[in-house]
Design a protein around this motif. Structure first.
Motif, PDB file in Angstrom:
ATOM      1  N   GLU A  39      15.473  20.182  10.657  1.00 20.44           N
ATOM      2  CA  GLU A  39      14.333  20.178   9.740  1.00 20.44           C
ATOM      3  C   GLU A  39      14.547  19.188   8.609  1.00 20.44           C
ATOM      4  N   ALA A  40      15.780  19.126   8.102  1.00 23.03           N
ATOM      5  CA  ALA A  40      16.088  18.191   7.019  1.00 23.03           C
ATOM      6  C   ALA A  40      16.012  16.742   7.503  1.00 23.03           C
ATOM      7  N   LEU A  41      16.531  16.486   8.697  1.00 21.88           N
ATOM      8  CA  LEU A  41      16.466  15.131   9.257  1.00 21.88           C
ATOM      9  C   LEU A  41      15.015  14.692   9.433  1.00 21.88           C
ATOM     10  N   ALA A  42      14.191  15.581   9.954  1.00 19.54           N
ATOM     11  CA  ALA A  42      12.777  15.242  10.171  1.00 19.54           C
ATOM     12  C   ALA A  42      12.069  14.987   8.846  1.00 19.54           C
ATOM     13  N   ARG A  43      12.373  15.786   7.843  1.00 18.17           N
ATOM     14  CA  ARG A  43      11.714  15.603   6.545  1.00 18.17           C
ATOM     15  C   ARG A  43      12.163  14.309   5.873  1.00 18.17           C
ATOM     16  N   LEU A  44      13.452  14.006   5.963  1.00 16.64           N
ATOM     17  CA  LEU A  44      13.936  12.758   5.373  1.00 16.64           C
ATOM     18  C   LEU A  44      13.318  11.556   6.077  1.00 16.64           C
ATOM     19  N   GLY A  45      13.241  11.624   7.406  1.00 14.97           N
ATOM     20  CA  GLY A  45      12.619  10.545   8.163  1.00 14.97           C
ATOM     21  C   GLY A  45      11.157  10.386   7.826  1.00 14.97           C
ATOM     22  N   ARG A  46      10.451  11.505   7.712  1.00 20.32           N
ATOM     23  CA  ARG A  46       9.041  11.443   7.336  1.00 20.32           C
ATOM     24  C   ARG A  46       8.868  10.805   5.971  1.00 20.32           C
ATOM     25  N   ASN A  47       9.668  11.251   4.990  1.00 23.59           N
ATOM     26  CA  ASN A  47       9.538  10.724   3.634  1.00 23.59           C
ATOM     27  C   ASN A  47       9.818   9.230   3.588  1.00 23.59           C
ATOM     28  N   TYR A  48      10.799   8.794   4.376  1.00 22.05           N
ATOM     29  CA  TYR A  48      11.133   7.374   4.366  1.00 22.05           C
ATOM     30  C   TYR A  48      10.051   6.533   5.042  1.00 22.05           C
TER      31      TYR A  48
ATOM     32  N   ASP B 209      16.887  -0.271   8.980  1.00 20.00           N
ATOM     33  CA  ASP B 209      16.450  -0.069   7.594  1.00 20.00           C
ATOM     34  C   ASP B 209      16.662   1.383   7.179  1.00 20.00           C
ATOM     35  N   PHE B 210      16.279   2.298   8.059  1.00 19.68           N
ATOM     36  CA  PHE B 210      16.395   3.723   7.760  1.00 19.68           C
ATOM     37  C   PHE B 210      17.858   4.141   7.612  1.00 19.68           C
ATOM     38  N   ILE B 211      18.719   3.624   8.475  1.00 20.63           N
ATOM     39  CA  ILE B 211      20.144   3.940   8.382  1.00 20.63           C
ATOM     40  C   ILE B 211      20.700   3.453   7.051  1.00 20.63           C
ATOM     41  N   TRP B 212      20.343   2.231   6.673  1.00 21.72           N
ATOM     42  CA  TRP B 212      20.815   1.667   5.415  1.00 21.72           C
ATOM     43  C   TRP B 212      20.363   2.520   4.235  1.00 21.72           C
TER      44      TRP B 212
ATOM     45  N   ALA C  71      13.215   9.295  -2.118  1.00 24.46           N
ATOM     46  CA  ALA C  71      14.252   9.087  -3.125  1.00 24.46           C
ATOM     47  C   ALA C  71      14.084   7.662  -3.626  1.00 24.46           C
ATOM     48  N   MET C  72      14.424   7.456  -4.897  1.00 24.49           N
ATOM     49  CA  MET C  72      14.300   6.120  -5.480  1.00 24.49           C
ATOM     50  C   MET C  72      15.611   5.783  -6.168  1.00 24.49           C
ATOM     51  N   GLN C  73      16.212   4.662  -5.768  1.00 19.82           N
ATOM     52  CA  GLN C  73      17.495   4.329  -6.372  1.00 19.82           C
ATOM     53  C   GLN C  73      17.330   4.183  -7.870  1.00 19.82           C
ATOM     54  N   ALA C  74      18.271   4.800  -8.616  1.00 17.01           N
ATOM     55  CA  ALA C  74      18.128   4.913 -10.070  1.00 17.01           C
ATOM     56  C   ALA C  74      19.382   4.477 -10.796  1.00 17.01           C
TER      57      ALA C  74
ATOM     58  N   LEU D 200       0.812  -1.207   0.000  1.00 13.78           N
ATOM     59  CA  LEU D 200       0.000   0.000   0.000  1.00 13.78           C
ATOM     60  C   LEU D 200       0.851   1.265   0.000  1.00 13.78           C
ATOM     61  N   ASN D 201       1.804   1.333   0.893  1.00 15.73           N
ATOM     62  CA  ASN D 201       2.548   2.581   1.085  1.00 15.73           C
ATOM     63  C   ASN D 201       3.664   2.791   0.079  1.00 15.73           C
ATOM     64  N   GLN D 202       4.083   1.707  -0.572  1.00 10.35           N
ATOM     65  CA  GLN D 202       4.996   1.850  -1.702  1.00 10.35           C
ATOM     66  C   GLN D 202       4.229   2.149  -2.993  1.00 10.35           C
ATOM     67  N   GLN D 203       2.916   2.347  -2.856  1.00 10.17           N
ATOM     68  CA  GLN D 203       2.050   2.738  -3.973  1.00 10.17           C
ATOM     69  C   GLN D 203       1.956   1.667  -5.051  1.00 10.17           C
ATOM     70  N   LEU D 204       2.107   0.402  -4.653  1.00  6.02           N
ATOM     71  CA  LEU D 204       1.974  -0.693  -5.602  1.00  6.02           C
ATOM     72  C   LEU D 204       0.550  -1.232  -5.644  1.00  6.02           C
ATOM     73  N   LEU D 205      -0.201  -1.001  -4.597  1.00  3.04           N
ATOM     74  CA  LEU D 205      -1.629  -1.307  -4.580  1.00  3.04           C
ATOM     75  C   LEU D 205      -2.397  -0.015  -4.361  1.00  3.04           C
ATOM     76  N   LYS D 206      -3.430   0.187  -5.169  1.00  2.00           N
ATOM     77  CA  LYS D 206      -4.269   1.383  -5.049  1.00  2.00           C
ATOM     78  C   LYS D 206      -3.428   2.658  -4.936  1.00  2.00           C
ATOM     79  N   PRO D 207      -2.594   2.945  -5.953  1.00  5.53           N
ATOM     80  CA  PRO D 207      -1.739   4.141  -5.897  1.00  5.53           C
ATOM     81  C   PRO D 207      -2.558   5.416  -5.746  1.00  5.53           C
ATOM     82  N   LEU D 208      -1.994   6.354  -4.997  1.00  6.59           N
ATOM     83  CA  LEU D 208      -2.702   7.596  -4.678  1.00  6.59           C
ATOM     84  C   LEU D 208      -2.377   8.737  -5.628  1.00  6.59           C
TER      85      LEU D 208
END
Length: 353
Positions: free
Chosen positions: A193-202, A213-216, A30-33, A9-17
Motif C-alpha cells: 500500500e505504501a509503495l503504491a501510494r508513493l508511486g501515485r504521488n510521484y 527518475d522514480f528510483i532516483w 515530498a519536496m526536497q527542503a 501543469l502537473n508540478q502546479q507551476l501553470l494553472k495551480p489547482l
C-alpha cells in the motif's frame, strides 16, 4: 511528447489547482527542503495566491513537516504521510546514516542511540519544541558527549525511528518535537500500500517520468520501484518516446487549451529539476554546471516555457528589492514583462509577512 508543457501543469507551476500549502505538498509527495527558506517559495509558487505566512503557518501547525525521509536529505512532507513514508524508506536512509557515522569514527553504538532516544522523549514531552542547540545542551547535562557531527546523527536517527519531527520554529531556527505529540495517529499501511501510494504521488505530480527518475527521487531499490509501478496498474499509461518508456498518471493533466508564454523564477533544489535523474528534457547537458554542481548544490533557475534558461539571485540584503538574473546563452530573449512579473511575484511573496 511535450515534456516541459506537461510537467509545468502537473508540478502546479501553470494553472495551480490547490489553495493551501498542505494540498501542494500532499500532491507532490515530498519536496526536497535542503534550503529551508527557498522551499517555502517552492510551495508558495505552486499555491493559488500563496503567501509566506500561509506556508509558515502550515509548518507551525505541523500540517507539513520538514524532516529527513526517502533519500538522506531534507524533505517537506504532509503530516499524515510521514509515518508510512518513514516505514518505507527508513531502512535505506538508516544505512546511509550509519555509514556516515562509521566513516567519521563517531563511536555511536546502538545502545547509545537507544539512550539518546529515551532522553529526547524525556526532554521534548509535553509539546515542547527545542532547537538543536537546546537539545545539545540537554545531552551534555545528561553526560552524553556530543559535537556537531554526533548530534546530527542522533537527531537523524530519531527522525528515522519516528521519534522526532520538525517542531514550531523559533524565529528562523528549526526545532524538533515528538512525532507522537505533533501528528495525530493514522491507519498503518502495508508495504505494498505504501509503495503504491508513493508511486501515485510521484507520477501524478512529476508526469511524465521514467522508472529511473522514480528510483532516483524515491531512494527505492529497482525491485521496489518496479513493484510500485506494477501495483498502480491501469492508473499509469506507458508511452515510448525517444527510446525510453515514460509513465503518465491518470490524475495528471496532459493538455492546455492555450499555450501562452510563461516564465518562472524557481528556487534552488526545486522539484522541477531535482525530481528527475535525467534533466536533459528541460536543460541541455552543457548547461548542467550552471544549474547544479556535481556534489549536489542546486542554484535558483529561470524557467522559460518549461525550459531552464538562466539563473537568478535574491536580494543581497533583507528587505531589498533588486533581483539579479543572467541567461545561459547571450542570445536568449525573454519578454521584459514576463521577467518583471516573475521577479515581482517572488518579491511579493517574501514581503507578505
Amino acid at each position: 511528447m511535450k515534456i516541459p508543457a506537461i510537467r509545468l501543469l502537473n508540478q502546479q507551476l501553470l494553472k495551480p489547482l490547490f489553495s493551501t500549502p498542505k494540498e501542494v505538498v500532499s500532491w507532490m509527495g515530498a519536496m526536497q527542503a535542503q534550503d529551508a527558506g527557498m522551499v517555502k517559495w517552492a510551495v508558495g509558487i505552486r499555491t493559488k495566491a500563496g503567501t509566506l505566512p500561509m506556508v509558515e503557518q502550515a509548518l507551525q501547525r505541523g500540517e507539513i513537516l520538514r524532516t529527513h525521509v526517502m533519500r538522506p536529505t531534507w524533505h517537506l512532507v504532509a503530516a499524515e504521510d510521514i509515518r508510512w513514508m518513514l516505514k518505507l524508506s527508513a531502512p535505506h536512509v538508516k544505512a546511509a546514516n550509519d555509514s556516515y557515522a562509521k566513516g567519521r569514527d563517531l563511536e555511536i553504538t546502538e545502545e547509545l542511540y537507544k539512550r539518546s532516544h529515551n532522553l529526547l522523549e524525556k526532554i521534548l514531552c509535553g509539546g515542547k519544541s527545542l532547537t538543536k542547540q537546546e537539545i545539545t545542551d540537554q545531552f551534555l547535562q545528561a553526560g552524553i558527549q556530543v559535537d556537531v557531527h554526533r548530534m546530527n546523527r542522533f537527531v537523524a536517527r530519531a527522525e528515522l525511528e519516528g521519534i522526532v519531527c520538525s517542531g514550531e520554529a523559533k524565529g528562523s531556527k528549526h526545532t524538533y518535537a515528538l512525532l507522537e505529540e505533533r501528528v495525530p495517529p493514522v491507519p498503518e499501511l502495508t508495504k505494498d500500500e505504501a509503495l503504491a501510494r508513493l508511486g501515485r504521488n510521484y507520477f501524478r505530480s512529476h508526469t511524465p517520468a521514467t522508472l529511473q527518475d522514480f528510483i532516483w527521487w524515491s531512494g527505492l531499490s529497482t525491485t521496489e520501484a518496479r513493484q510500485a509501478i506494477y501495483l498502480l496498474g491501469a492508473s499509469l499509461t506507458a508511452e515510448t518516446w525517444n527510446g525510453q518508456t515514460w509513465y503518465l498518471h491518470e490524475d495528471s493533466r496532459t493538455s492546455m487549451k492555450t499555450a501562452a508564454s510563461s516564465l518562472h523564477l524557481l528556487p534552488s533544489y526545486d522539484e522541477y529539476l531535482l525530481g528527475y535523474k535525467d534533466r536533459t528534457d528541460v536543460l541541455p547537458k552543457e548547461h548542467y554546471p550552471k544549474a547544479f554542481t556535481n556534489n549536489g548544490l542546486f542554484f535558483p533557475i529561470i524557467l522559460s516555457n518549461g525550459e531552464v534558461t538562466g539563473n537568478w539571485s535574491k536580494p543581497a540584503k533583507k528587505g531589498g528589492k533588486h533581483l539579479t538574473h543572467s541567461f545561459f546563452r547571450s542570445e536568449t530573449l525573454a519578454e521584459d514583462a514576463l521577467l518583471n512579473r516573475g521577479k515581482e511575484a517572488y518579491l511579493q511573496f517574501i514581503s507578505s509577512l
